[in-house]
Design an enzyme around this catalytic site. Structure first.
Site, PDB file in Angstrom:
ATOM      1  N   GLY A   1      38.506  28.460  51.064  1.00 59.96           N
ATOM      2  CA  GLY A   1      39.681  29.061  51.141  1.00 59.96           C
ATOM      3  C   GLY A   1      39.391  30.662  51.006  1.00 59.96           C
TER       4      GLY A   1
ATOM      5  N   GLN B   1      41.547  39.181  49.289  1.00 61.73           N
ATOM      6  CA  GLN B   1      40.131  39.080  49.080  1.00 61.73           C
ATOM      7  C   GLN B   1      39.204  40.074  49.942  1.00 61.73           C
ATOM      8  OE1 GLN B   1      40.226  34.576  48.437  1.00 61.73           O
ATOM      9  NE2 GLN B   1      38.682  35.246  46.988  1.00 61.73           N
TER      10      GLN B   1
ATOM     11  N   CYS C   1      35.681  30.908  42.748  1.00 60.38           N
ATOM     12  CA  CYS C   1      36.548  31.982  43.596  1.00 60.38           C
ATOM     13  C   CYS C   1      35.626  32.919  43.976  1.00 60.38           C
ATOM     14  CB  CYS C   1      37.432  32.510  42.835  1.00 60.38           C
ATOM     15  SG  CYS C   1      38.399  33.974  43.647  1.00 60.38           S
ATOM     16  N   LEU C   2      35.415  33.159  45.422  1.00 58.22           N
ATOM     17  CA  LEU C   2      34.538  34.143  45.951  1.00 58.22           C
ATOM     18  C   LEU C   2      34.482  35.754  45.411  1.00 58.22           C
ATOM     19  CD1 LEU C   2      34.394  33.483  49.649  1.00 58.22           C
ATOM     20  CD2 LEU C   2      33.033  32.536  48.004  1.00 58.22           C
TER      21      LEU C   2
ATOM     22  N   HIS D   1      45.361  27.618  44.814  1.00 60.63           N
ATOM     23  CA  HIS D   1      44.528  28.707  44.714  1.00 60.63           C
ATOM     24  C   HIS D   1      44.847  29.957  45.558  1.00 60.63           C
ATOM     25  CE1 HIS D   1      40.308  30.269  43.553  1.00 60.63           C
ATOM     26  NE2 HIS D   1      40.818  30.861  44.371  1.00 60.63           N
ATOM     27  N   GLU D   2      45.082  29.585  46.670  1.00 61.23           N
ATOM     28  CA  GLU D   2      45.071  30.631  47.785  1.00 61.23           C
ATOM     29  C   GLU D   2      46.507  31.223  47.411  1.00 61.23           C
ATOM     30  OE1 GLU D   2      42.482  31.872  48.987  1.00 61.23           O
ATOM     31  OE2 GLU D   2      41.559  29.970  48.675  1.00 61.23           O
TER      32      GLU D   2
ATOM     33  N   HIS E   1      46.530  33.914  44.771  1.00 61.40           N
ATOM     34  CA  HIS E   1      45.896  35.234  45.204  1.00 61.40           C
ATOM     35  C   HIS E   1      46.725  36.026  45.987  1.00 61.40           C
ATOM     36  CE1 HIS E   1      41.633  35.049  44.582  1.00 61.40           C
ATOM     37  NE2 HIS E   1      41.326  33.939  45.316  1.00 61.40           N
TER      38      HIS E   1
HETATM   39 ZN    ZN Z   1      39.701  32.777  44.960  1.00 64.72          ZN
END
Ligand code: ZN
Length: 174
Positions: free
Chosen positions: A49, A54, A97-98, A139-140, A143
């Protein structure tokens, strides 16, 4: 298409509530290109995701896709998503997480949700997500609200570098 630079923890863009995307903006070539680039960036970095903050865009927009591993999720573009919890049961599982590279941690998430959003063409989208899919959506969605997974960890006992995750925790994760 191009691979976008990913913002990392500490960048204020990750802590802002993302702006709703208007139908006009969504239809613009800038945002359609952004969506294509977000998909390409997610795939390039093996994410499941990616949310617009991000990639330094404070917009309520996220892409999700997973094959194999912890579950199959078809490519899904979420614009202005809203979630309704359908099952209050919390399941603990690992997340990364990226924007927080090289770390993993165990995070409680609701098991089942209803998701209302627009797709990339502005059409209404409604579906129920369970288990791993529900986890990725939460999670998304976080963000887009300026939150990251470590905010959701009840404690940091499981916050783990990836090498140590593979060394000490993988048997449990499998
Ligand atoms: Zn993330």
């Amino acid at each position: 298409m191009s691979i976008l630079k990913v913002s990392r923890l500490g960048n204020p863009v990750l802590r802002r509530e993302a702006q709703q995307v208007s139908p006009e903006l969504l239809a613009s070539s800038r945002i359609q290109t952004l969506i294509d680039n977000m998909i390409e960036t997610m795939v390039e970095y093996h994410g499941v995701g990616l949310a617009a903050p991000q990639v330094h865009e404070s917009l309520s927009l996220a892409v999700i896709e997973s094959h194999g591993g912890r579950g199959d999720i078809p490519l899904t573009v979420l614009v202005n998503p809203q979630i309704t919890v359908l099952d209050e049961e919390l399941l603990q599982d690992w997340e990364g997480c990226l924007s927080i590279p090289e770390l993993r941690g165990r995070v409680p998430r609701y098991r089942k949700l209803r998701v209302n959003a627009l797709d990339r063409f502005g059409k209404k989208l409604e579906f129920v997500a369970e288990d791993f899919f529900a986890r990725v959506v939460q999670h998304e969605f976080d963000h887009l609200m300026g939150r990251v997974y470590v905010d959701r960890m009840p404690d940091f006992q499981t916050l783990t570098h990836f090498d140590e995750f593979q060394r000490f925790w993988m048997p449990e994760a499998q």
